[in-house]
Scaffold this active site. Structure first.
Site, mmCIF file in Angstrom:
data_model
loop_
_atom_site.group_PDB
_atom_site.id
_atom_site.type_symbol
_atom_site.label_atom_id
_atom_site.label_comp_id
_atom_site.label_asym_id
_atom_site.label_seq_id
_atom_site.Cartn_x
_atom_site.Cartn_y
_atom_site.Cartn_z
ATOM 1 N N GLN A 84 34.006 26.120 62.622
ATOM 2 C CA GLN A 84 32.763 25.661 63.196
ATOM 3 C C GLN A 84 32.898 25.668 64.671
ATOM 4 O O GLN A 84 31.994 26.053 65.536
ATOM 5 C CB GLN A 84 32.909 24.032 62.971
ATOM 6 C CG GLN A 84 31.620 23.148 63.355
ATOM 7 C CD GLN A 84 31.756 21.852 63.356
ATOM 8 O OE1 GLN A 84 32.685 21.279 63.039
ATOM 9 N NE2 GLN A 84 30.553 21.135 63.592
ATOM 10 N N ILE A 86 42.235 33.803 59.515
ATOM 11 C CA ILE A 86 42.912 34.336 58.298
ATOM 12 C C ILE A 86 41.966 35.249 57.324
ATOM 13 O O ILE A 86 42.462 35.861 56.478
ATOM 14 C CB ILE A 86 43.332 32.829 57.619
ATOM 15 C CG1 ILE A 86 44.675 33.309 56.445
ATOM 16 C CG2 ILE A 86 42.311 32.176 56.754
ATOM 17 C CD1 ILE A 86 45.385 32.439 55.940
ATOM 18 N N TYR A 90 46.518 14.874 58.742
ATOM 19 C CA TYR A 90 45.987 15.488 59.798
ATOM 20 C C TYR A 90 46.304 14.475 60.975
ATOM 21 O O TYR A 90 46.831 15.411 62.079
ATOM 22 C CB TYR A 90 44.526 15.315 59.417
ATOM 23 C CG TYR A 90 43.725 16.083 60.705
ATOM 24 C CD1 TYR A 90 43.611 17.325 60.797
ATOM 25 C CD2 TYR A 90 42.769 15.184 61.654
ATOM 26 C CE1 TYR A 90 42.854 17.937 61.965
ATOM 27 C CE2 TYR A 90 42.002 15.729 62.424
ATOM 28 C CZ TYR A 90 42.091 17.159 62.478
ATOM 29 O OH TYR A 90 41.360 17.695 63.607
ATOM 30 N N ILE A 131 32.455 16.828 66.061
ATOM 31 C CA ILE A 131 31.813 17.783 66.782
ATOM 32 C C ILE A 131 30.496 18.106 65.808
ATOM 33 O O ILE A 131 30.427 18.642 64.511
ATOM 34 C CB ILE A 131 32.416 18.986 67.169
ATOM 35 C CG1 ILE A 131 33.646 18.593 67.726
ATOM 36 C CG2 ILE A 131 31.351 19.942 67.673
ATOM 37 C CD1 ILE A 131 33.217 18.088 69.227
HETATM 38 N N1 LIG Z 1 35.032 19.998 64.261
HETATM 39 C C1 LIG Z 1 35.369 18.993 64.641
HETATM 40 O O1 LIG Z 1 34.654 17.857 64.625
HETATM 41 C C2 LIG Z 1 37.229 18.610 65.204
HETATM 42 C C3 LIG Z 1 37.204 17.478 65.570
HETATM 43 C C4 LIG Z 1 38.536 17.084 66.280
HETATM 44 C C5 LIG Z 1 39.301 18.162 66.186
HETATM 45 N N2 LIG Z 1 39.057 19.501 65.914
HETATM 46 C C6 LIG Z 1 40.008 20.450 65.996
HETATM 47 O O2 LIG Z 1 39.603 21.763 66.468
HETATM 48 C C7 LIG Z 1 40.082 22.703 65.819
HETATM 49 C C8 LIG Z 1 38.978 23.640 65.178
HETATM 50 O O3 LIG Z 1 38.533 23.177 64.228
HETATM 51 P P1 LIG Z 1 37.040 23.409 63.456
HETATM 52 O O4 LIG Z 1 36.265 22.414 63.411
HETATM 53 O O5 LIG Z 1 36.536 24.878 64.094
HETATM 54 O O6 LIG Z 1 37.633 23.925 61.965
HETATM 55 P P2 LIG Z 1 37.182 24.829 61.025
HETATM 56 O O7 LIG Z 1 37.732 24.352 59.664
HETATM 57 O O8 LIG Z 1 35.710 24.791 60.863
HETATM 58 O O9 LIG Z 1 37.854 26.042 61.117
HETATM 59 C C9 LIG Z 1 39.151 26.244 61.201
HETATM 60 C C10 LIG Z 1 39.428 27.868 60.950
HETATM 61 O O10 LIG Z 1 40.811 27.973 60.887
HETATM 62 C C11 LIG Z 1 40.855 29.312 59.906
HETATM 63 N N3 LIG Z 1 42.560 28.955 59.411
HETATM 64 C C12 LIG Z 1 42.844 28.135 58.473
HETATM 65 N N4 LIG Z 1 44.024 28.417 57.970
HETATM 66 C C13 LIG Z 1 44.593 29.619 58.595
HETATM 67 C C14 LIG Z 1 45.661 30.123 58.932
HETATM 68 N N5 LIG Z 1 46.669 30.030 58.286
HETATM 69 N N6 LIG Z 1 45.641 31.413 59.860
HETATM 70 C C15 LIG Z 1 44.573 31.382 60.543
HETATM 71 N N7 LIG Z 1 43.491 30.813 60.696
HETATM 72 C C16 LIG Z 1 43.257 29.876 59.509
HETATM 73 C C17 LIG Z 1 39.835 29.172 58.625
HETATM 74 O O11 LIG Z 1 39.725 30.013 57.994
HETATM 75 C C18 LIG Z 1 38.707 28.426 59.629
HETATM 76 O O12 LIG Z 1 38.077 29.566 60.119
HETATM 77 C C19 LIG Z 1 41.170 22.239 65.049
HETATM 78 O O13 LIG Z 1 42.417 22.183 65.703
HETATM 79 C C20 LIG Z 1 40.590 20.842 64.557
HETATM 80 O O14 LIG Z 1 41.681 20.024 64.193
HETATM 81 C C21 LIG Z 1 37.828 19.467 65.194
#
Ligand SMILES: NC(=O)c1ccc[n+]([C@@H]2O[C@H](COP(=O)([O-])OP(=O)(O)OC[C@H]3O[C@@H](n4cnc5c(N)ncnc54)[C@H](O)[C@@H]3O)[C@@H](O)[C@H]2O)c1
Length: 318
Positions: A13, A36, A141, A171
């Site tokens: 995202q 991945i 988490y 987000i």
């Molecule tokens: N989206 C939110 O609301 C939010 C809020 C707080 C923190 N975060 C943090 O922001 C960061 C990004 O979040 P996001 O919302 O884009 O998450 P998401 O789940 O949309 O994307 C995570 C990505 O990581 C990839 N992934 C999973 N396992 C993997 C691995 N072993 N190797 C490589 N890639 C791998 C997935 O394929 C995915 O594309 C994360 O650290 C999350 O904790 C997000």
């Protein structure tokens, strides 16, 4: 000077939009996107498949592309993490230490790794949650995010590395769908408002959580990424806020544009996670140390979300 940046988890995202923003700043050829998944969701140039648990391949990519900095986004999020806690620990912790270790070994200039409001728990003051406060999360988490912050601060102090991070709130965006967090309702509500004029929410109507529109998430990340490191007193876990809302507030905001919109409530396991998270956040450290200021509030975001998703619907893209 930082020239070339590698993203992990770039299909997610946040990564899909943030990597685009970084391309505009640093140039297409200087942003290497990895995930991945076998293929990129963003663009085909400079995409490499990378499992962050594969430290050797990570190190090879850093060498091949002469990488100066890493934006480490690969993680399992809060709701998925509660369903697969061992996997969440493995990816979130071992992925993160692999990134810190390659940064140490290859003397990288900077690492950005997001933290989350998930670091807080029910023993934290939930209103105007301070920057430096009790961090006793109840989710796997949250445990990995607190540990990631501590580990990052350790690498800053012990090895002099430049590691920065933000405690993102929920987000909200309209490009890539969220990957399994507790605030995902705040995206789904807009899609269902456009598609069917109604939404069944998995949190109860008065559950207040801190949220942020994606353009502000990108602004905060690029601002912190480019901030003067010597001026930062905090490093890996800046509190960050834009606005706090309940599902009821969101429904009221949507009704300003879609008067017949209806919402119903069917809380599930994510309610307990949401109840342990803050209502509102004190982000004065971010405002003071690197001049953070958001642009969007609930209504300006709602207007933009409904316009973008409405346009996609009209074009048959939903
Ligand atoms: N989206 C939110 O609301 C939010 C809020 C707080 C923190 N975060 C943090 O922001 C960061 C990004 O979040 P996001 O919302 O884009 O998450 P998401 O789940 O949309 O994307 C995570 C990505 O990581 C990839 N992934 C999973 N396992 C993997 C691995 N072993 N190797 C490589 N890639 C791998 C997935 O394929 C995915 O594309 C994360 O650290 C999350 O904790 C997000």
């Amino acid at each position: 000077m930082i020239k070339r940046i590698l993203f992990t988890g770039s299909n997610g995202q946040i990564g899909s939009e943030l990597s685009r923003a970084f391309r505009k700043i640093y140039g297409n050829e200087n942003v290497i996107v990895t995930d991945i998944a076998p293929n990129s969701k963003v663009a085909d140039d400079h995409y490499e498949q990378l499992d962050v648990l594969d430290a050797d391949r990570l190190a090879k990519l850093v060498d091949t592309y002469k990488v100066d900095a890493i934006v480490h986004l690969a993680a399992l999020l809060s709701a998925v993490g509660e369903q697969k806690p061992q996997l969440a620990w493995n990816i979130n912790m071992n992925g993160t230490i692999n990134v810190f270790e390659v940064a140490r070994e290859k003397k990288l200039q900077r690492v950005f790794v997001p933290s989350s409001i998930g670091v807080f728990g029910s023993t934290t003051p939930l209103d105007n949650t301070p920057q430096d406060t009790v961090l006793q999360p109840s989710t796997m988490y949250g445990i990995t995010k607190v540990s990631g912050e501590l580990l990052g601060d350790y690498y800053v102090k012990k090895y002099g590395l430049d590691i920065r991070g933000l405690r993102y709130p929920g987000i909200i965006s309209n490009d890539t769908l969220p990957g399994g967090g507790t605030t995902d309702y705040a995206v789904a509500i807009y899609y269902d408002a456009i598609k069917q004029g109604s939404y069944e929410c998995f949190l109860s109507e008065n559950t207040m959580l801190p949220m942020m529109y994606m353009p502000d998430c990108i602004k905060a990340t690029t601002d912190l990424f480019q901030a003067d490191f010597s001026k930062l007193k905090h490093h890996t876990g800046f509190n960050l806020a834009a606005f706090s809302v309940t599902p009821k507030d969101m429904a009221a905001s949507i009704r300003k544009y879609i008067p017949n919109f209806t919402i119903s409530y069917k809380p599930d396991f994510r309610q307990a996670i949401a109840d342990s998270w803050p209502n509102t956040i004190d982000d004065s450290a971010a405002r003071t140390e690197w001049q953070w200021k958001p642009n969007y509030d609930l209504d300006t975001m709602t207007q933009d979300m409904l316009k973008v998703i409405g346009d996609k619907h009209t074009k048959g893209l939903l």
